[in-house]
Motif scaffolding. Structure first.
Motif, PDB file in Angstrom:
ATOM      1  N   HIS A 301       5.325   0.787   3.362  1.00 25.35           N
ATOM      2  CA  HIS A 301       4.551  -0.140   2.535  1.00 25.35           C
ATOM      3  C   HIS A 301       4.861  -1.593   2.897  1.00 25.35           C
ATOM      4  O   HIS A 301       5.869  -1.893   3.534  1.00 25.35           O
ATOM      5  CB  HIS A 301       4.822   0.126   1.057  1.00 25.35           C
ATOM      6  N   SER A 304       7.935  -4.355   4.704  1.00 29.59           N
ATOM      7  CA  SER A 304       9.183  -3.668   5.044  1.00 29.59           C
ATOM      8  C   SER A 304       9.558  -3.940   6.498  1.00 29.59           C
ATOM      9  O   SER A 304       8.710  -4.249   7.318  1.00 29.59           O
ATOM     10  CB  SER A 304       9.035  -2.156   4.830  1.00 29.59           C
ATOM     11  N   LEU A 316       8.154   7.884   2.165  1.00 32.26           N
ATOM     12  CA  LEU A 316       7.563   6.646   1.669  1.00 32.26           C
ATOM     13  C   LEU A 316       8.634   5.562   1.689  1.00 32.26           C
ATOM     14  O   LEU A 316       9.738   5.771   1.178  1.00 32.26           O
ATOM     15  CB  LEU A 316       7.058   6.825   0.234  1.00 32.26           C
ATOM     16  N   GLY A 318       9.463   1.316   1.104  1.00 33.48           N
ATOM     17  CA  GLY A 318       9.023   0.011   0.631  1.00 33.48           C
ATOM     18  C   GLY A 318       8.123   0.090  -0.581  1.00 33.48           C
ATOM     19  O   GLY A 318       8.057   1.137  -1.224  1.00 33.48           O
ATOM     20  N   ALA A 321      11.303  -2.826   1.870  1.00 33.15           N
ATOM     21  CA  ALA A 321      12.534  -2.095   2.179  1.00 33.15           C
ATOM     22  C   ALA A 321      13.036  -2.552   3.538  1.00 33.15           C
ATOM     23  O   ALA A 321      12.281  -3.094   4.341  1.00 33.15           O
ATOM     24  CB  ALA A 321      12.274  -0.600   2.189  1.00 33.15           C
ATOM     25  N   HIS A 334      11.949   9.147  -0.430  1.00 27.95           N
ATOM     26  CA  HIS A 334      11.397   7.886  -0.933  1.00 27.95           C
ATOM     27  C   HIS A 334      12.481   6.814  -0.870  1.00 27.95           C
ATOM     28  O   HIS A 334      13.560   7.001  -1.430  1.00 27.95           O
ATOM     29  CB  HIS A 334      10.960   8.009  -2.394  1.00 27.95           C
ATOM     30  N   GLY A 336      12.575   2.883  -1.826  1.00 31.46           N
ATOM     31  CA  GLY A 336      11.669   1.914  -2.447  1.00 31.46           C
ATOM     32  C   GLY A 336      12.022   0.469  -2.194  1.00 31.46           C
ATOM     33  O   GLY A 336      12.714   0.126  -1.229  1.00 31.46           O
ATOM     34  N   ASN A 337      11.532  -0.381  -3.105  1.00 33.44           N
ATOM     35  CA  ASN A 337      11.642  -1.817  -2.915  1.00 33.44           C
ATOM     36  C   ASN A 337      13.082  -2.312  -2.945  1.00 33.44           C
ATOM     37  O   ASN A 337      13.896  -1.843  -3.715  1.00 33.44           O
ATOM     38  CB  ASN A 337      10.821  -2.569  -3.966  1.00 33.44           C
ATOM     39  N   LYS A 351      15.782  10.506  -2.963  1.00 34.56           N
ATOM     40  CA  LYS A 351      15.113   9.264  -3.361  1.00 34.56           C
ATOM     41  C   LYS A 351      16.110   8.151  -3.638  1.00 34.56           C
ATOM     42  O   LYS A 351      17.130   8.384  -4.291  1.00 34.56           O
ATOM     43  CB  LYS A 351      14.314   9.485  -4.653  1.00 34.56           C
ATOM     44  N   ASN A 353      14.963   4.627  -4.992  1.00 40.15           N
ATOM     45  CA  ASN A 353      13.701   3.904  -5.182  1.00 40.15           C
ATOM     46  C   ASN A 353      13.811   2.410  -5.425  1.00 40.15           C
ATOM     47  O   ASN A 353      12.840   1.693  -5.281  1.00 40.15           O
ATOM     48  CB  ASN A 353      12.893   4.551  -6.306  1.00 40.15           C
ATOM     49  N   HIS A 354      15.009   1.951  -5.833  1.00 40.82           N
ATOM     50  CA  HIS A 354      15.066   0.523  -6.187  1.00 40.82           C
ATOM     51  C   HIS A 354      16.413  -0.106  -5.848  1.00 40.82           C
ATOM     52  O   HIS A 354      17.454   0.449  -6.197  1.00 40.82           O
ATOM     53  CB  HIS A 354      14.853   0.299  -7.689  1.00 40.82           C
ATOM     54  N   ASN A 368      19.063  12.011  -6.212  1.00 38.88           N
ATOM     55  CA  ASN A 368      18.432  10.822  -6.772  1.00 38.88           C
ATOM     56  C   ASN A 368      19.471   9.716  -6.846  1.00 38.88           C
ATOM     57  O   ASN A 368      20.498   9.873  -7.499  1.00 38.88           O
ATOM     58  CB  ASN A 368      17.873  11.120  -8.165  1.00 38.88           C
TER      59      ASN A 368
END
Ligand code: UD1
Ligand code: CA
Length: 450
Positions: A301, A304, A316, A318, A321, A334, A336-337, A351, A353-354, A368
Motif C-alpha cells: 500500500h 511503503s 498486505l 503498509g 510500512a 499483514h 500495517g502502517n 500480523k 498491523n500498527h 498477532n
C-alpha cells in the motif's frame, strides 16, 4: 558476425559531474549499458568499447555484457577514439560506430542503418541522419561540404536542420586505410570521425536520412539526461503494460531496467521500482521497492518502502510500512502502517498491523503482534534474536528484550517488558500492577485548586 565500436572515452565536462558521462544511470543502468543492450538486441555479436575516463568503472559496469575494451590514451576526439579501436577490428565487413551518449538508440535503428548500408554496395560509409527541430550542438549534414560541426558552421550551415546522429556504418577496409590520415581540427587539435563519414560527394560515403530524432537525443548535460530518462521510463513501462501490467500512469512510475514484472502486476502513481525486483502483485502509489520480490495478490500500500524484502502472495503491507533487508513475509501476512521489519521472517498468516519494530526475529504462523510492540534486538554491542512461536498473542506496547522466546499459543499482556522466555500456553504479564484509589480524584483536584 558484425562488429560495433562504442565511443565512450569522453568525460563529458558539460555534465558538471565527477562521474564519467557514460556512467550516469538511467533506470539503474549506465548510459552506455543502454547502447550495448540495443546493439545486442540488433544482433551485433562483437562489441568494442573505447574507454578512458574512469575506465575501470566503465569496464565493471559492462562486465556482464560480454564486450571488449580498448583504451584511448589521451582522448583527442571521436576520430582518435576510432583509431584506438583499429587493431580490434576485422579486416573487412561492416563496422558499426556509435557514440556512448545516445542512450535512446534502439535495435530497430541499428538494423535500419546496417540494411541501408548493405543496400548500397561500393559505399565505404553510411551515416544516419535525422531532422532536428533545434540542431544546436549537432554536426550539420551539408551535402556539398560534408558533416560540419556546430562550432565550425557558417551562418548558412547553422540553419541546416539535417544533422549527424553519431551512428555510422563503415567498411572495415576503409577504416584501416583512412583513420590514420585524419587531420586535426583547431583549436583543440581534435580528430573527427565525421571527416570519414562526411565524404558525401562522389559516392564514397552516403547518408541514410529520416531516422527518428528521438533515437539520437544526445546526452551532454543533466537536463538532457533527465529528458532521456523520461523517454526510457515511458518506453520501459509501456513494454510491461503491453504484456499485461497495469500502470496508473506510464510517465509517473519508474521501473529499473533490471526489474521483472509479471502479467497481472500493477504499479501505482509515483511508484519507484529499483534494482533486481520481481513484481507479480500490486505496488501502490508512491512506494519504493528495491531488490525485492512481491508475489501474486500481494499488495504494497501507498508510501511503503521495501528494500531487500521478499513478500509472498496474499501479503498486505503498509500504507507507510518499511521492509528492510532480510524481511520475509510469508503468504497472507499483514504488516500495517508504521511497522518496520528487518531481518525477520513473518510466517504464514501472522500480523503486525500498527506501529512496531520487528528486527532479527522469527514470528510464527498466525501470531498477532499488537500495536507498538518492539523487539529490543540490540544491547549496544550485539544483535539478538526474538522467537515467537505459532499462535502466540503479543499485547500492545510490549517490549521483547532479546534474546527471548515466546512459546506456542502464549499470551503476553499489553505494556509488558519481556526479559525472560515465556513457555507455551502461558500468560505473561510484566508491568506494574494497577491500583484504583476510589473517590480520590475529586479530593486531589480540590487540593490543587485551593
Ligand atoms: C558528435 C559528432 C556530431 C554529432 C553528435 C551526435 C563528432 C566530431 N561530432 O558530436 O557531428 O552530431 O556527436 O550526438 O564526432 N568520445 C571518445 N573519445 C574522444 C571524444 C569523444 O570516446 O576523444 C566519445 C564520447 O564519450 C561520446 C562520443 O564519443 O560518447 C561523442 O563525443 P561528443 O564529444 O559527445 O561529440 P558531440 O559533440 O556530441
Ligand atoms: Ca555528444
Amino acid at each position: 558476425m558484425s562488429t560495433a565500436v562504442v565511443l565512450a572515452a569522453g568525460l563529458g565536462t558539460r555534465m558538471r559531474s565527477p562521474l564519467a558521462k557514460v556512467l550516469h544511470p538511467l533506470l539503474g543502468r549506465p548510459m552506455v549499458g543502454w547502447i550495448v543492450a540495443a546493439l545486442r538486441e540488433a544482433g551485433v555479436d562483437d562489441i568494442v568499447v573505447v574507454v578512458h575516463h574512469q575506465e575501470e568503472a566503465v569496464m565493471s559496469a559492462l562486465r556482464d555484457g560480454g564486450v571488449r575494451f580498448v583504451r584511448q590514451e589521451s582522448p583527442k576526439g571521436t576520430g582518435d577514439a576510432l583509431r584506438c579501436a583499429l587493431a580490434q577490428l576485422p579486416a573487412r565487413g561492416p563496422v558499426l560506430v556509435t557514440a556512448g551518449d545516445t542512450p535512446l538508440l534502439q535495435a530497430s535503428d541499428i538494423r535500419r542503418l546496417l540494411d541501408a548500408h548493405a543496400a548500397s554496395p561500393g559505399r565505404l560509409a553510411t551515416v544516419a541522419s535525422f531532422h532536428a527541430q533545434d540542431p544546436a550542438g549537432y554536426g550539420r549534414i551539408d551535402r556539398g561540404a560534408g558533416i560540419v560541426e556546430h562550432a565550425e558552421c557558417s551562418p548558412a550551415q547553422l540553419a541546416i536542420q539535417e544533422v549527424n546522429s553519431g551512428l555510422y556504418a563503415f567498411e572495415a577496409e576503409y577504416l584501416h586505410a583512412e583513420v590514420r590520415n585524419l587531420a586535426a581540427h583547431p583549436p583543440k587539435g581534435e580528430y573527427y570521425v565525421t571527416d570519414l563519414a562526411g565524404r558525401l560527394d562522389g559516392g564514397i560515403t552516403g547518408v541514410a536520412s529520416g531516422f527518428p530524432a528521438s533515437a539520437f537525443a544526445g546526452v551532454n548535460d543533466k537536463a538532457q539526461l533527465a529528458d532521456a530518462r523520461a523517454v526510457l521510463r515511458r518506453r520501459v513501462n509501456r513494454a510491461w503494460a503491453e504484456i499485461g501490467v497495469d500502470f496508473a500512469d506510464l510517465d509517473y512510475a519508474s521501473v529499473d531496467a533490471a526489474a521483472v514484472l509479471l502479467p497481472g502486476a500493477s504499479v501505482g502513481f509515483g511508484a519507484v521500482i529499483e534494482g533486481r525486483c520481481t513484481i507479480a502483485g500490486t505496488v501502490g502509489p508512491h512506494c519504493v521497492v528495491r531488490n525485492s520480490s512481491v508475489g501474486p495478490g500481494a499488495v504494497i500500500h501507498a508510501g511503503s518502502v521495501c528494500d531487500g524484502a521478499n513478500v509472498a502472495s496474499g501479503a498486505l503491507v503498509g500504507p507507510m510500512a518499511r521492509l528492510r533487508p532480510g524481511a520475509v513475509l510469508e503468504e497472507d501476512t499483514h504488516v500495517g502502517n508504521y511497522v518496520e521489519i528487518k531481518n525477520a521472517v513473518i510466517r504464514r498468516g501472522a500480523k503486525a498491523n500498527h506501529l512496531s519494530y520487528i528486527g532479527d526475529a522469527d514470528i510464527g504462523e498466525g501470531v498477532n503482534v499488537g500495536a507498538g510492540t518492539i523487539t529490543c534486538n540490540y544491547d549496544g554491542v550485539h544483535k539478538h534474536k526474538t522467537h515467537i512461536a505459532k499462535g502466540a498473542f503479543i499485547g500492545s506496547n510490549t517490549a521483547l528484550v532479546a534474546p527471548v522466546s515466546i512459546g506456542e499459543g502464549a499470551i503476553v499482556g499489553a505494556g509488558s517488558t519481556i526479559t525472560q522466555d515465556v513457555p507455551a500456553d502461558a500468560i505473561a504479564i510484566a508491568r506494574g500492577m494497577q491500583k484504583n484509589h476510589e473517590g480520590r480524584a475529586s479530593q486531589l483536584r480540590a487540593r490543587q485548586t485551593r
